[in-house]
Motif scaffolding. Structure first.
Motif, PDB file in Angstrom:
ATOM      1  N   ALA A 202       1.309   9.100  -6.140  1.00  0.00           N
ATOM      2  CA  ALA A 202       1.742  10.220  -5.909  1.00  0.00           C
ATOM      3  C   ALA A 202       2.897  11.015  -6.763  1.00  0.00           C
ATOM      4  O   ALA A 202       2.967  12.053  -7.291  1.00  0.00           O
ATOM      5  CB  ALA A 202       2.112  10.682  -4.493  1.00  0.00           C
TER       6      ALA A 202
ATOM      7  N   ILE B 212       5.217   8.954   2.158  1.00  0.00           N
ATOM      8  CA  ILE B 212       4.315   7.720   2.106  1.00  0.00           C
ATOM      9  C   ILE B 212       5.195   6.561   1.962  1.00  0.00           C
ATOM     10  O   ILE B 212       4.892   5.417   2.798  1.00  0.00           O
ATOM     11  CB  ILE B 212       3.477   8.037   0.875  1.00  0.00           C
ATOM     12  CG1 ILE B 212       2.704   9.244   1.095  1.00  0.00           C
ATOM     13  CG2 ILE B 212       2.641   6.907   0.639  1.00  0.00           C
ATOM     14  CD1 ILE B 212       1.704   9.622  -0.222  1.00  0.00           C
TER      15      ILE B 212
ATOM     16  N   SER C  12       0.968   3.864  -3.297  1.00  0.00           N
ATOM     17  CA  SER C  12       0.441   4.936  -3.052  1.00  0.00           C
ATOM     18  C   SER C  12       1.622   6.209  -3.370  1.00  0.00           C
ATOM     19  O   SER C  12       1.592   7.108  -3.856  1.00  0.00           O
ATOM     20  CB  SER C  12       0.398   5.103  -1.421  1.00  0.00           C
ATOM     21  OG  SER C  12      -1.008   4.809  -1.007  1.00  0.00           O
ATOM     22  N   CYS C  13       3.118   5.784  -2.898  1.00  0.00           N
ATOM     23  CA  CYS C  13       4.263   6.527  -3.234  1.00  0.00           C
ATOM     24  C   CYS C  13       4.431   6.612  -4.950  1.00  0.00           C
ATOM     25  O   CYS C  13       4.712   7.711  -5.720  1.00  0.00           O
ATOM     26  CB  CYS C  13       5.490   5.983  -2.854  1.00  0.00           C
ATOM     27  SG  CYS C  13       6.884   6.798  -3.482  1.00  0.00           S
TER      28      CYS C  13
ATOM     29  N   ALA D 263       0.793  -1.275   0.110  1.00  0.00           N
ATOM     30  CA  ALA D 263      -0.088  -0.160   0.186  1.00  0.00           C
ATOM     31  C   ALA D 263       0.817   1.175  -0.096  1.00  0.00           C
ATOM     32  O   ALA D 263       0.584   2.184  -0.828  1.00  0.00           O
ATOM     33  CB  ALA D 263      -1.009  -0.127   1.069  1.00  0.00           C
ATOM     34  N   PRO D 264       1.806   1.410   0.893  1.00  0.00           N
ATOM     35  CA  PRO D 264       2.768   2.666   0.609  1.00  0.00           C
ATOM     36  C   PRO D 264       3.492   2.828  -0.539  1.00  0.00           C
ATOM     37  O   PRO D 264       3.773   3.835  -1.303  1.00  0.00           O
ATOM     38  CB  PRO D 264       3.808   2.551   2.019  1.00  0.00           C
ATOM     39  CG  PRO D 264       2.965   1.508   2.831  1.00  0.00           C
ATOM     40  CD  PRO D 264       2.377   0.468   1.904  1.00  0.00           C
TER      41      PRO D 264
END
Length: 275
Positions: free
Chosen positions: A27, A59, A23-24, A19-20
């Motif tokens: 973004a 993130i 998300s990274c 997930a991180p």
């Protein structure tokens, strides 16, 4: 079960890691497509990279503590499962050890008092009704944490003992004493076997035939059977860790009671010889 699997086999591990990262990446893509960026490998370029992508990097940095948290939770679950299994194994072993010690106590009581227990497993179940190979209580209680059977038997013992204290001893009271004492030994699953017991016919009004029971009796100790019952009760109470006063004391021999009891047993012996 999740606790039995490796950390890397768990979905939540990959969620915590992925997930991180995802998300990274999202973004970063948004920033790239919405900014006029140029390749610059100078010192200024690296400083600008850190400044521009500070949010995606932050993130991404969350991945390590989140994965560490998942790993800690997994280790805790594994430890809890290990302790649970150990407890189950200990309870299983301790239950059979406790039963074995109980049966050994009964064997010792048999040797000490010339008696024989029947239905030993049933007696254990009555004194420790909540025990099984998955649950063990060393303190005797009733079902659903009610009063232990031993308390009820102690009260019956005291009532039998009270009969001997009556100032006016009658044949009916002697009969009642021996019948109550005999019933107690029945509830404790034992009989007299080594020749100390004698068949005693108790004559009750209204009974078509006398009731014949087997009792431990000595002419100089008409309370012999009560003494054995009390000794057995005391041993079981100590084994069951019952917190109660020592009520299993024995009455002084009442001369009138002793005479009536002696005559009863002599009459019984004479009948057998006559037959």
């Amino acid at each position: 079960m999740a606790a039995e699997r490796k950390l890397t086999d768990l979905k939540r591990f990959w969620y915590a890691l992925g997930a991180p990262i995802a998300s990274c990446l999202i973004a970063s893509i948004v920033i790239i497509f919405n900014s006029d960026l140029q390749w610059d490998f100078s010192h200024k370029g690296f400083n600008d990279f850190h400044q521009i992508f500070r949010i995606p990097l932050a993130i991404l940095a969350l991945a390590l503590p989140i994965v560490a948290l998942v790993a800690t939770i997994h280790r805790s679950a594994q430890l809890s499962e290990t302790l649970k299994r150990a407890e189950i194994q200990n309870t299983f072993a301790n239950y059979y050890t406790h039963r074995k010690e109980f049966l050994e106590l009964l064997k010792q009581l048999e040797v000490d008092h010339g008696i024989s227990f029947s239905g030993r497993a049933g007696l254990y179940a009555k004194i420790f009704p909540n025990n099984n190979n998955q649950s063990l209580e060393t303190v005797s209680t009733g079902k659903n944490q009610e009063e232990s059977l031993l308390f009820e038997l102690a009260r019956k013992f005291l009532r039998a003992k009270e009969i001997t204290k009556h100032s006016k001893v009658t044949n009916e009271k002697v009969n009642a004493f021996y019948l109550n004492t005999y019933n107690l030994s029945n509830e404790l699953h034992f009989t007299v076997v080594d020749g100390k017991g004698r068949g005693c016919e108790l004559d009750f009004v209204g009974n078509p035939e006398p009731l014949k029971i087997q009792l431990a009796y000595e002419e100089n100790n008409p309370f012999k059977h009560l003494y054995i019952v009390g000794s057995v009760l005391e041993a079981l109470r100590d084994f069951g860790h019952i917190e109660s006063p020592r009520t299993f004391t024995f009455p002084n021999i009442n001369s009138v009671f002793s005479s009536l009891a002696s005559q009863k047993f002599k009459n019984q012996t004479a009948r057998h010889e006559h037959e």
